[in-house]
Scaffold this motif. Structure first.
Motif, PDB file in Angstrom:
ATOM      1  N   UNK A   7     -32.434   6.346 -14.622  1.00  0.00           N
ATOM      2  CA  UNK A   7     -32.086   6.767 -13.276  1.00  0.00           C
ATOM      3  C   UNK A   7     -31.176   5.714 -12.662  1.00  0.00           C
ATOM      4  N   UNK A   8     -30.052   6.126 -12.106  1.00  0.00           N
ATOM      5  CA  UNK A   8     -29.112   5.175 -11.533  1.00  0.00           C
ATOM      6  C   UNK A   8     -29.164   5.133 -10.016  1.00  0.00           C
ATOM      7  N   UNK A   9     -29.770   6.126  -9.379  1.00  0.00           N
ATOM      8  CA  UNK A   9     -29.878   6.147  -7.924  1.00  0.00           C
ATOM      9  C   UNK A   9     -31.278   6.592  -7.516  1.00  0.00           C
ATOM     10  N   UNK A  10     -31.637   6.273  -6.285  1.00  0.00           N
ATOM     11  CA  UNK A  10     -32.937   6.693  -5.765  1.00  0.00           C
ATOM     12  C   UNK A  10     -33.042   8.206  -5.702  1.00  0.00           C
ATOM     13  N   UNK A  11     -31.947   8.870  -5.371  1.00  0.00           N
ATOM     14  CA  UNK A  11     -31.964  10.339  -5.286  1.00  0.00           C
ATOM     15  C   UNK A  11     -32.305  10.962  -6.635  1.00  0.00           C
ATOM     16  N   UNK A  12     -31.747  10.404  -7.708  1.00  0.00           N
ATOM     17  CA  UNK A  12     -32.053  10.922  -9.037  1.00  0.00           C
ATOM     18  C   UNK A  12     -33.532  10.775  -9.375  1.00  0.00           C
ATOM     19  N   UNK A  13     -34.123   9.669  -8.986  1.00  0.00           N
ATOM     20  CA  UNK A  13     -35.550   9.450  -9.239  1.00  0.00           C
ATOM     21  C   UNK A  13     -36.412  10.353  -8.367  1.00  0.00           C
ATOM     22  N   UNK A  14     -35.987  10.584  -7.134  1.00  0.00           N
ATOM     23  CA  UNK A  14     -36.784  11.392  -6.215  1.00  0.00           C
ATOM     24  C   UNK A  14     -36.846  12.854  -6.621  1.00  0.00           C
ATOM     25  N   UNK A  15     -35.788  13.368  -7.220  1.00  0.00           N
ATOM     26  CA  UNK A  15     -35.737  14.803  -7.539  1.00  0.00           C
ATOM     27  C   UNK A  15     -36.932  15.270  -8.367  1.00  0.00           C
ATOM     28  N   UNK A  16     -37.248  14.657  -9.529  1.00  0.00           N
ATOM     29  CA  UNK A  16     -38.412  15.126 -10.289  1.00  0.00           C
ATOM     30  C   UNK A  16     -39.737  14.832  -9.592  1.00  0.00           C
ATOM     31  N   UNK A  17     -39.797  13.730  -8.836  1.00  0.00           N
ATOM     32  CA  UNK A  17     -41.042  13.415  -8.128  1.00  0.00           C
ATOM     33  C   UNK A  17     -41.341  14.465  -7.060  1.00  0.00           C
ATOM     34  N   UNK A  18     -40.329  14.838  -6.294  1.00  0.00           N
ATOM     35  CA  UNK A  18     -40.510  15.859  -5.266  1.00  0.00           C
ATOM     36  C   UNK A  18     -40.802  17.206  -5.902  1.00  0.00           C
ATOM     37  N   UNK A  19     -40.157  17.491  -7.032  1.00  0.00           N
ATOM     38  CA  UNK A  19     -40.426  18.750  -7.744  1.00  0.00           C
ATOM     39  C   UNK A  19     -41.877  18.826  -8.188  1.00  0.00           C
ATOM     40  N   UNK A  20     -42.396  17.731  -8.724  1.00  0.00           N
ATOM     41  CA  UNK A  20     -43.808  17.703  -9.130  1.00  0.00           C
ATOM     42  C   UNK A  20     -44.721  17.857  -7.918  1.00  0.00           C
ATOM     43  N   UNK A  21     -44.392  17.185  -6.840  1.00  0.00           N
ATOM     44  CA  UNK A  21     -45.190  17.255  -5.616  1.00  0.00           C
ATOM     45  C   UNK A  21     -45.259  18.690  -5.102  1.00  0.00           C
ATOM     46  N   UNK A  22     -44.125  19.348  -5.010  1.00  0.00           N
ATOM     47  CA  UNK A  22     -44.087  20.716  -4.493  1.00  0.00           C
ATOM     48  C   UNK A  22     -44.798  21.685  -5.427  1.00  0.00           C
ATOM     49  N   UNK A  23     -44.654  21.466  -6.735  1.00  0.00           N
ATOM     50  CA  UNK A  23     -45.309  22.335  -7.709  1.00  0.00           C
ATOM     51  C   UNK A  23     -46.827  22.222  -7.602  1.00  0.00           C
ATOM     52  N   UNK A  24     -47.321  20.995  -7.451  1.00  0.00           N
ATOM     53  CA  UNK A  24     -48.766  20.799  -7.299  1.00  0.00           C
ATOM     54  C   UNK A  24     -49.287  21.460  -6.029  1.00  0.00           C
ATOM     55  N   UNK A  25     -48.529  21.351  -4.957  1.00  0.00           N
ATOM     56  CA  UNK A  25     -48.926  21.992  -3.703  1.00  0.00           C
ATOM     57  C   UNK A  25     -49.012  23.501  -3.865  1.00  0.00           C
ATOM     58  N   UNK A  26     -48.024  24.098  -4.529  1.00  0.00           N
ATOM     59  CA  UNK A  26     -47.981  25.549  -4.695  1.00  0.00           C
ATOM     60  C   UNK A  26     -49.086  26.060  -5.618  1.00  0.00           C
ATOM     61  N   UNK A  27     -49.512  25.200  -6.537  1.00  0.00           N
ATOM     62  CA  UNK A  27     -50.556  25.599  -7.497  1.00  0.00           C
ATOM     63  C   UNK A  27     -51.971  25.348  -6.980  1.00  0.00           C
ATOM     64  N   UNK A  28     -52.085  24.884  -5.752  1.00  0.00           N
ATOM     65  CA  UNK A  28     -53.401  24.625  -5.183  1.00  0.00           C
ATOM     66  C   UNK A  28     -53.972  23.272  -5.521  1.00  0.00           C
ATOM     67  N   UNK A  29     -53.161  22.384  -6.075  1.00  0.00           N
ATOM     68  CA  UNK A  29     -53.618  21.037  -6.415  1.00  0.00           C
ATOM     69  C   UNK A  29     -53.043  20.013  -5.440  1.00  0.00           C
ATOM     70  N   UNK A  30     -53.061  20.375  -4.159  1.00  0.00           N
ATOM     71  CA  UNK A  30     -52.496  19.494  -3.148  1.00  0.00           C
ATOM     72  C   UNK A  30     -53.184  18.154  -3.065  1.00  0.00           C
ATOM     73  N   UNK A  31     -54.466  18.106  -3.410  1.00  0.00           N
ATOM     74  CA  UNK A  31     -55.182  16.826  -3.326  1.00  0.00           C
ATOM     75  C   UNK A  31     -54.607  15.817  -4.317  1.00  0.00           C
ATOM     76  N   UNK A  32     -54.075  16.302  -5.436  1.00  0.00           N
ATOM     77  CA  UNK A  32     -53.421  15.405  -6.393  1.00  0.00           C
ATOM     78  C   UNK A  32     -52.061  14.964  -5.852  1.00  0.00           C
ATOM     79  N   UNK A  33     -51.333  15.947  -5.291  1.00  0.00           N
ATOM     80  CA  UNK A  33     -50.005  15.645  -4.756  1.00  0.00           C
ATOM     81  C   UNK A  33     -50.088  14.633  -3.627  1.00  0.00           C
ATOM     82  N   UNK A  34     -51.140  14.699  -2.834  1.00  0.00           N
ATOM     83  CA  UNK A  34     -51.259  13.814  -1.673  1.00  0.00           C
ATOM     84  C   UNK A  34     -51.812  12.441  -2.020  1.00  0.00           C
ATOM     85  N   UNK A  35     -52.050  12.181  -3.272  1.00  0.00           N
ATOM     86  CA  UNK A  35     -52.572  10.888  -3.702  1.00  0.00           C
ATOM     87  C   UNK A  35     -51.469   9.923  -4.091  1.00  0.00           C
ATOM     88  N   UNK A  36     -51.566   9.408  -5.313  1.00  0.00           N
ATOM     89  CA  UNK A  36     -50.624   8.407  -5.781  1.00  0.00           C
ATOM     90  C   UNK A  36     -49.192   8.898  -5.861  1.00  0.00           C
TER      91      UNK A  36
END
Length: 243
Positions: A7-36
């Motif tokens: 990853x060369x920029x913060x935006x590049x690193x954030x993209x998959x992290x935010x994607x994982x966060x949103x996916x967990x929220x949509x799947x009902x695993x928000x407690x995992x997304x809201x953790x680490x």
């Protein structure tokens, strides 16, 4: 996301992290997304990949040596012997032009001192602007000192220029500082460049120690005060940094 190996920029690193966060929220695993994971996203948003930004600093005379080497290589004569008006016109024309001057630092033979400066700009171009703050020009004496740094960024391939902060240090330079900035604000290229460097303000650095040694503490304080009181008619704001 990313360029493949890293990853060369913060935006590049954030993209998959935010994607994982949103996916967990949509799947009902928000407690995992809201953790680490959310904590990591906040750290990346706050600190990026580099924790703190690094200012780059070089003395104006070193840039003039580089410009002198370039103009001599091109058969245009000695840049350092030109009048200020000639320097400004040539720098402005080259900044507005889409063609390169020499095609990179390896395109001509130069001294180790010139090569060192060119290599610094090449590193900035290769790494990108995110780890860096301002490019500070110590001992700034004239508008051409500022335009020269922008031209060197362009020549070495910086797609997004670092903001350039002139540092006025001697009594004479502080006295001339308002006129120097007014000339820059009136310049055809400079007036339009703020949208390409991020902030829509001009950073100006004012030197205490050298001006005090040069003219005495009282005179230095008065010249510093006058330099900050000048207002201009153009739309960009100014941020003064006391050094």
């Amino acid at each position: 996301a990313g360029s493949g190996a890293f990853f060369s920029t913060s935006r590049e690193l954030l993209e998959p992290l935010v994607l994982m966060h949103d996916s967990l929220q949509e799947c009902g695993d928000g407690f995992i997304a809201r953790g680490g994971l959310r904590d990591l996203i906040r750290r990346v948003q706050s600190f990026g990949l580099f924790l703190v930004k690094l200012d780059v600093r070089q003395e104006s005379g070193r840039h003039e040596e580089v410009m002198d080497a370039i103009t001599s290589h091109l058969g245009l004569g000695s840049y350092s012997s030109w009048a200020e008006a000639t320097k400004l016109q040539w720098l402005t024309n080259e900044l507005l032009s889409k063609r390169p001057l020499v095609g990179g630092s390896a395109a001509f033979t130069c001294s180790p001192e010139v090569r060192e400066v060119l290599d610094t700009f090449a590193t900035i171009a290769r790494v990108g602007p995110e780890p860096f703050g301002a490019y500070v020009i110590s001992m700034t004496t004239s508008p051409s000192d500022v335009l020269a740094v922008h031209l060197l960024q362009k020549e070495m391939g910086c797609r997004r220029h670092l903001r350039v902060a002139p540092l006025f240090e001697t009594k004479q330079d502080l006295t001339n500082a308002p006129g120097t900035m007014q000339t820059l604000y009136r310049n055809e290229w400079y007036r339009q460049h703020f949208g390409t460097v991020g902030p829509d303000y001009q950073e100006v650095m004012l030197g205490y120690s050298d001006s005090a040694k040069d003219a005495g503490r009282l005179t230095s304080a008065w010249e510093l005060y006058k330099a900050q009181e000048v207002r201009h008619e153009y739309e960009c704001g100014s941020m003064y940094v006391h050094e």
